[in-house]
Design an enzyme around this catalytic site. Structure first.
Site, PDB file in Angstrom:
ATOM      1  N   ASP A 202     166.240   1.717 -99.086  1.00 36.10           N
ATOM      2  CA  ASP A 202     165.586   3.012 -99.198  1.00 36.10           C
ATOM      3  C   ASP A 202     166.604   4.158 -99.092  1.00 36.10           C
ATOM      4  OD1 ASP A 202     163.791   5.078 -99.062  1.00 36.10           O
ATOM      5  OD2 ASP A 202     162.544   4.155 -97.514  1.00 36.10           O
TER       6      ASP A 202
ATOM      7  N   ASP B 106     156.037   8.272-101.694  1.00 38.83           N
ATOM      8  CA  ASP B 106     155.220   7.363-100.881  1.00 38.83           C
ATOM      9  C   ASP B 106     153.730   7.472-101.198  1.00 38.83           C
ATOM     10  OD1 ASP B 106     157.578   6.760 -99.724  1.00 38.83           O
ATOM     11  OD2 ASP B 106     156.966   7.226 -97.676  1.00 38.83           O
TER      12      ASP B 106
HETATM   13  C1  GLA Z   1     160.132   5.690 -96.923  1.00 45.02           C
HETATM   14  C2  GLA Z   1     159.572   4.624 -97.851  1.00 45.02           C
HETATM   15  C3  GLA Z   1     158.354   3.976 -97.193  1.00 45.02           C
HETATM   16  C4  GLA Z   1     158.785   3.370 -95.859  1.00 45.02           C
HETATM   17  C5  GLA Z   1     159.429   4.431 -94.981  1.00 45.02           C
HETATM   18  C6  GLA Z   1     160.066   3.848 -93.726  1.00 45.02           C
HETATM   19  O1  GLA Z   1     159.246   6.750 -96.743  1.00 45.02           O
HETATM   20  O2  GLA Z   1     159.247   5.143 -99.099  1.00 45.02           O
HETATM   21  O3  GLA Z   1     157.810   2.990 -98.037  1.00 45.02           O
HETATM   22  O4  GLA Z   1     159.673   2.316 -96.098  1.00 45.02           O
HETATM   23  O5  GLA Z   1     160.457   5.130 -95.662  1.00 45.02           O
HETATM   24  O6  GLA Z   1     160.668   4.813 -92.934  1.00 45.02           O
END
Ligand code: GLA
Length: 691
Positions: free
Chosen positions: A405, A468
């Site tokens: 990520d 997200d």
């Molecule tokens: C980001 C990702 C989520 C999750 C969070 C964890 O927002 O897009 O899917 O993994 O980080 O902190």
């Protein structure tokens, strides 16, 4: 008629609201179509996702946007006024300047200028008689940097008795459609499975039906290095030689026999069908632990999810230490890395290898999460400057999947343009590839720098295409619309990832999607060939959610071995309907008929318009029921916010012309030939020939 359209449109915009007389809060309107200059609009949050705060005062209600922003609300002549407290959110530290405007049928009726650090100002607009109200935020004359604009305590007031009806009253809600599991044996997807030469294989054959079921691999002599255990249904071992190894599995019980062709492909690509499993984030966020992961693995088996193809049990963020949160939570405290630079896990995860072994003992695969930056999005230790070391740790512990990520990487990124974005992913992709076990690489950087174009080359088996997801209709609908630009890049071993599922009880709520919206979510993710990562607390699973997750005919669309994602082939903006089409390996086509309007309406597949000739047999996939053979069109009444999913198989005289033929033939798929597409009048985001 006009009046009715406005009334319907107005009703459609207001999904829910608080109980007060004839007021509706801005965040309770359906703001899926709100335009924002940057970021994602969320109810009661600033554009950065914080609590709304202006001039040192926190506001519990409202919406945060970013200039340039506009939101057209069909109030249908029934609204009296709109009021709010507006200002620049404190999260930008006193910077930024904006202008808030309210327009009634295109005329400005209220305007307030605000700059960072100011206290919130009152804006009040008379909306009497207006059919549409538009809320606009423009920059304050100095560009839109830092223009995080908040509409706080924002409320529409309607004439008594004219408040639009709640969504739930506008349409019928679908109940459980998935038929009870058949007693006869059934061998579920996938039909193709990829592994690299010499790497350990762990594949559990998904079989449903009444036990006992005798399962056989149907090959007298298995290669010496491969084993199949009929009692656990696990195929294990490894193969050194690249190539395709074919098997015909048989599953037999007292009700019947099922056979399924299965190909083990030893080569470079993993995930020849989209990965399916569970991920802890949407269920527990920062509250995950070893105990919760073991329970999740137990529940995957207890609920029979493995029998439908769910194979991964993945830890998201928060298995590492976290210096900031560690100040108040001792389980996350302590040095981030050992003296040799290898990563420390936090005390909620006493034994990473033991956890992976436990997950493997169930026939499932284990996954984890990191960031190329110094810190993950949750502030835990990331892999920056320790990439190889981390890849080695994951392999030594026995993990099979890494979600990687972007998070804090922006602060340390070097290089220009695309290189700046792709470099950390190519690097980790290479290091994972060097490990003695297969580790699926899942790229998470929200679709930046057109990741579908290079994500596969970086070694990614999948890549997120959006920000997200949340369990709200605007979030799901926005995620769907975003896929229209990427369908041509999905292919076996390299998938667009529309983000994890938000069905069932999540960390945010008990499920804010209506039943109809749940059908849309699951149907569309399968149409997109998206990874299917369950994101709810499995110990609180309900029958409805389970029925959504375990319909094998629907899952077979996601797992179809052709691996072509659905294209948006028809969109009716006035009626708010979309038709998506996806070619399948057996020569048939899957269609999703999505009704994004709040009211039930008929949605049709007009054969001639889409380039379909002859007769087509239609099967309703959720109900697992044949609907008959159709010649000119197939039409069905779809409740508001629901999606009807069908499979059309060719019958007498059936043929495809462009554009469906182009989609079927992969004419626009990787490498996407933009010039050729343009010359043929095909839109870069889909299929211009049909629209
Ligand atoms: C980001 C990702 C989520 C999750 C969070 C964890 O927002 O897009 O899917 O993994 O980080 O902190």
């Amino acid at each position: 008629m006009q009046g009715k359209i406005f009334a319907l449109a107005a009703a459609a915009m207001f999904a829910a609201w608080h109980a007060a007389a004839d007021e509706i809060r801005l965040e309770d309107t359906e703001f899926a179509n709100i335009k924002t200059g940057w970021g994602e609009v969320r109810a009661r949050k600033s554009i950065d996702g914080n609590a709304l705060k202006v001039g040192g005062v926190e506001y519990p209600n409202g919406l945060g946007v970013h200039a340039m922003s506009s939101y057209r609300v069909p109030v249908g002549g029934n609204a009296l006024s709109f009021s709010a407290k507006v200002g620049v959110d404190d999260e930008v530290g006193g910077k930024g300047s904006v202008v808030f405007r309210v327009l009634a049928d295109g005329y400005v009726v209220a305007e307030v200028a605000a700059k960072g650090g100011d206290a919130a100002k009152e804006i009040k607009a008379d909306l009497a008689g207006a059919k549409f109200a538009t809320l606009e935020v423009t920059d304050g004359g100095d560009g839109n940097y830092y223009d995080h604009a908040d509409w706080c305590d924002a409320v529409f007031v309607f004439k008594p008795g004219t408040k639009p009806r709640p969504l739930a009253e506008l349409t019928r809600q679908l109940g459980i459609l998935t038929p009870p599991e058949a007693k006869e044996p059934r061998i579920n997807a996938p039909a193709r499975y990829g592994a690299r030469p010499g790497r350990p294989i762990l594949f559990k054959l998904p079989v449903t039906g009444e036990e006992p079921i005798a399962v056989d691999i149907g090959r007298a002599a298995l290669p010496r290095t491969l084993a199949f255990d009929p009692s656990t249904r696990i195929l294990s071992g490894s193969l050194d030689k690249e190539g395709e190894y074919e098997f015909v599995f048989t599953a037999k019980n007292r009700h019947g026999t099922a056979k399924k062709r299965f190909t083990l492909v030893i080569g470079e690509k993993l995930c020849l069908t989209p990965p399916m499993g569970y991920n802890s984030w949407n269920a527990f966020a920062g509250g995950v632990s070893d105990e919760k992961m073991r329970l999740a693995a137990d529940k995957m088996i207890e609920l029979g999810l493995d029998k439908h193809g769910y194979a991964f049990c993945n830890i998201d963020d928060f298995w590492q230490r976290n210096p900031e949160n560690g100040k108040s939570d001792p389980t996350l405290a302590g040095p981030e890395r050992h003296e040799d630079g290898s990563i420390w896990v936090n005390s909620r995860f006493p034994d990473m290898k033991g956890l992976a072994d436990y997950i493997h003992s169930k026939g499932l695969k284990a996954g984890l999460y990191s960031s190329p930056g110094p810190y993950t999005c949750g502030g835990c230790t990331g892999s920056w400057l320790h990439e190889l070391q981390d890849a080695k740790s994951y392999a030594a512990w026995g993990y099979d999947y890494l979600k990687y990520d972007w998070c804090s990487y922006g602060a340390v990124a070097t290089g220009d343009g695309r290189d700046r974005h792709t470099r950390p992913y190519f690097l980790m992709g290479r290091y994972l590839r060097m490990q003695p076990r297969d580790i699926v690489f899942s790229l998470c950087q929200y679709g930046n720098e057109n990741v579908p174009v290079w994500g596969g080359e970086a070694g990614g088996s999948c890549w997120r295409t959006t920000g997200d997801i949340f369990d709200t209709w605007p979030s799901v609908l926005g995620g769907i619309r975003a896929q229209a630009a990427h369908w041509m890049y999905s292919r076996p071993g390299a998938w667009n990832d529309a983000d994890m599922l938000v069905l069932g009880r999540t960390v945010w709520s008990n499920g804010r999607l209506t039943p109809n919206e749940c059908y849309t979510h699951m149907s569309m993710w399968c149409m997109f060939a998206s990874p299917l990562m369950i994101g709810c607390d499995l110990s609180l699973m309900d029958d409805f959610t389970l029925s959504l997750l375990t319909n094998d005919e629907v899952l077979a669309i996601d797992q179809d071995e052709l691996g072509a994602a659905a294209a948006l082939v028809l969109e009716d903006a006035a009626r708010d309907t979309q038709i998506w089409a996806r070619p399948l390996a057996d020569g048939s086509m899957a269609f999703a008929l999505l009704n994004a309007d709040a009211e039930e309406q008929v949605v049709a597949i007009p054969f001639a318009r889409l380039g379909m000739r002859g007769k087509w047999a239609v099967r309703d996939l959720w109900r697992q029921k044949d609907e008959g053979v159709f010649a000119d069109a197939y039409a069905v009444s779809v409740p508001g916010h629901a999606t009807h999913l069908v499979k059309l198989s060719p019958r007498e005289g059936a043929a495809l012309k462009p554009c469906l033929k182009d989609i079927r033939d992969n004419a626009w798929r990787v490498p996407f030939d933009a010039d050729r597409a343009k010359a043929a009048g095909v839109a870069a985001d889909g299929c211009g020939g049909c629209r």
